[in-house]
Enzyme design. Structure first.
Site, PDB file in Angstrom:
ATOM      1  N   MET A   1       0.887  -1.124   0.186  1.00 52.24           N
ATOM      2  CA  MET A   1       0.083   0.059   0.062  1.00 52.24           C
ATOM      3  C   MET A   1       0.887   1.177  -0.043  1.00 52.24           C
ATOM      4  SD  MET A   1      -3.397  -0.781   0.022  1.00 52.24           S
ATOM      5  CE  MET A   1      -4.451  -0.253   0.967  1.00 52.24           C
ATOM      6  N   CYS A   2       0.498   2.220   0.711  1.00 52.46           N
ATOM      7  CA  CYS A   2       1.151   3.664   0.810  1.00 52.46           C
ATOM      8  C   CYS A   2       0.194   4.476   0.026  1.00 52.46           C
ATOM      9  CB  CYS A   2       2.619   3.673   0.488  1.00 52.46           C
ATOM     10  SG  CYS A   2       3.964   3.168   1.360  1.00 52.46           S
ATOM     11  N   GLY A   3       0.209   5.662   0.360  1.00 52.91           N
ATOM     12  CA  GLY A   3      -0.484   6.736  -0.376  1.00 52.91           C
ATOM     13  C   GLY A   3       0.168   7.877  -0.794  1.00 52.91           C
ATOM     14  N   ARG A  32      -4.363   3.834   3.552  1.00 53.45           N
ATOM     15  CA  ARG A  32      -3.079   3.404   2.633  1.00 53.45           C
ATOM     16  C   ARG A  32      -1.993   3.124   3.256  1.00 53.45           C
ATOM     17  NH1 ARG A  32      -4.485   2.248  -2.683  1.00 53.45           N
ATOM     18  NH2 ARG A  32      -2.323   1.996  -3.149  1.00 53.45           N
ATOM     19  N   THR A 152       1.671   9.031   2.818  1.00 55.14           N
ATOM     20  CA  THR A 152       1.236   7.986   3.948  1.00 55.14           C
ATOM     21  C   THR A 152       1.832   6.762   3.969  1.00 55.14           C
ATOM     22  OG1 THR A 152      -1.014   7.153   3.078  1.00 55.14           O
ATOM     23  CG2 THR A 152      -1.116   9.315   4.115  1.00 55.14           C
TER      24      THR A 152
END
Lengths: 301, 249
Positions: A1-3, A32, A152
């Site tokens: 994930m990660c945003g 995320r 994020t």
């Protein structure tokens, strides 16, 4: 994930709202990645006064140390006044000189501090915790500026620490945020070390940031630097790369990771998902599209 | 992008959805009601309901798992898995959708007036998915019986391992169309960037013109001749064991 989120403003009337708009974008991407977050803001007169250089450091502020004592130490080395301010886990050091001169004074005066950003327009703020808590600690909602990026993090490749948070800023006014992971970052890190380019962390994205900064230092444009990077670093990624002039997005050749771009006369916005942009002014009439795999998209100020 | 319930349920917006319910539209503001409450109301409907969902603001998993022939109009862009697992409902999105719209749909209709992100109609077994704009990468990946009609173009690796159903594209197709294809019939009107392994162009016989015409009609696509399309399908060399490969085991 990660945003990932980013906002490149074209309409100066929106500049006072940059931090506010960016804060909501960041908050929407908490799902995320909720372990850490960071932002970079370009052109905030309070954080990066015109005509001066700003360096962001992460330092251990225990044992009676504070931003002022750090600034005094750097000022003693530099031979001129340095101001310091603490924003969350980061310290901004500002002086009337050029970014590289200030950065080398910081390295000498504060050898234990980690330098996480330098430039004349750029303030990099990052830390560990929920994105909206961090944004509020930075005072982001009230910040103005003409460009901002945010991240994020859901950590996969290195420890959950402020230094492992994005953005990674290793060249003047340059900044990278990344969704994905690089699989051969250890071998590329060794290659860079042979060229005397050293990383501060074990993070995969820092390797990409160092690689891109080295290409730019050799005279490459952002397109060329990212094309070189794609040939050397293996993995999956959506990257948002910004400089004092440019805002660029690139996805890996099979587009593993999401990205949506919204363009209007007033701004170019980019995010991992549309919902991070749903609150932007005029979004219903924006040109919305997903970037093609392997193609560099960039906008100039 | 704000419509009244009357506009939302005008026949022109819905396309052919069979015996449409005629109950008074029920308006749900997704931002106020919340995702779970919205989906609960839809799931508990008896199949005669008409619902207008406003302010979706890119929310994920809206109108998923519906099992009755209700009509749902979502006014605005949605996030991931919109109308996923749909089994009988008629869902229209006025706007763009995120990853995996109508993924694993069993029956019913999903219509998107804007564009769709990646993996539209992934693994879907039945029903009709219409995307009036473009669809991103991997459109119809592993489709198992759904019919997908895309008004614009589709991205790379579309119909990867497609097993059954029909994919109709009025625009262009990206790289590696139909890689490792089983039995999907693919019709493309524009340019195909490249064909994936075991996907080949095939002759448009009369039954294919008939099949394509019926799909275009169901999707309410007008002004297009079936003669403008090319057909692609499986060469069927990959899904049976090749004795030449025996030494690899």
């Amino acid at each position: 994930m990660c945003g990932i989120v980013g906002l490149h403003l074209r309409d100066p009337d929106l500049e006072p709202r940059l931090g506010d708009l960016l804060t909501t974008m960041l908050g929407e991407m908490t799902d995320r990645g909720s372990d850490s977050a960071g932002v970079a803001v370009y052109g905030n007169p309070d954080w990066t006064p015109a005509g001066s250089a700003t360096v962001t450091v992460l330092a251990d502020l225990t044992d009676g140390l504070d931003a002022r004592t750090l600034a005094t130490r750097v000022g003693d080395h530099l031979g001129r006044e340095v101001s310091g301010r603490e924003l969350g886990a980061t310290v901004l050091l500002t002086a009337g000189t050029d970014p590289q001169t200030l950065a080398s004074a910081v390295r000498t005066a504060l050898p234990e501090a980690v330098l996480v950003g330098l430039g004349s327009e750029l303030a990099v703020l990052k830390g560990v915790g929920l994105p909206l808590d961090l944004a509020s600690g930075f005072g982001l909602p009230g910040a103005s500026g003409w460009q901002g990026v945010g991240h994020t993090r859901m950590a996969t490749e290195s420890a959950v620490t402020p230094a492992g948070s994005h953005p990674f800023s290793v060249g003047p006014d340059q900044c990278i945020v990344h969704n994905g992971s690089f699989s051969n970052h250890a071998s590329v890190r060794r290659e860079l070390a042979r060229r005397d380019i050293h990383c501060d962390t074990l993070n995969d994205t820092e390797v990409a940031a160092r690689f891109v900064a080295a290409q730019i230092a050799l005279g490459a444009g952002i397109d060329q630097a990212l094309a070189e990077m794609a040939g050397v670093l293996d993995g999956f990624y959506t990257l948002l790369v910004s400089t004092a002039e440019e805002f660029a997005v690139v996805r890996d050749p099979i587009a593993c990771k999401p990205a949506v771009i919204a363009e209007t006369d007033r701004y170019v916005a980019m995010a991992s998902e549309y919902r991070a942009m749903a609150h932007l002014p005029g979004i219903d009439d924006a040109r919305l599209f997903e970037p093609e795999p392997g193609r560099v998209y960039h906008w100039r100020r | 992008m704000t419509v009244t319930p009357e506009q939302a349920f005008a026949p022109r917006d819905l396309g052919p959805v069979g015996d449409a319910p005629t109950a008074a539209p029920h308006v749900i503001d997704v931002r106020e009601a919340g995702l779970r409450e919205t989906n609960r109301i839809l799931r508990e409907s008896d199949g005669t309901g008409r619902y207008l969902l406003t302010a979706p603001r890119g929310a994920h998993a809206l109108a998923v798992g519906l099992t009755e022939p209700d009509e749902v109009v979502i006014d605005g862009p949605t996030g991931y898995y919109t109308a996923g697992m749909n089994d009988g409902a008629h869902v229209t999105v006025n706007g763009n959708v995120g990853v995996g719209v109508a993924e694993n749909m069993m029956s019913g209709t999903v219509r998107v007036t804007g564009s769709a992100s990646q993996s539209a109609g992934a693994t879907a077994h039945g029903g009709l998915l219409v995307i009036e704009g473009d669809a991103g990468a991997r459109c119809g990946i592993s489709m198992k019986g759904v019919d997908i009609v895309v008004g614009g173009s589709i991205g790379h690796m579309s119909c990867f391992m497609g097993q059954a159903g029909r994919l109709v594209v009025l625009g262009d197709a990206g790289d590696a169309l139909g890689d490792s294809l089983y039995e999907v019939h693919i019709y493309v009107r524009g340019r195909v960037e490249s064909l994936g392994a075991d996907c080949v162009e095939k002759e448009m016989r009369p039954e294919h013109h008939t099949e394509l015409r019926e799909l275009l009609d169901r999707a309410a696509v007008t002004g297009v001749s079936t003669g403008e399309f090319r057909r692609y399908g499986s060469a069927r060399t990959l899904y049976t064991f090749d004795v030449d490969n025996a030494s690899a085991y």
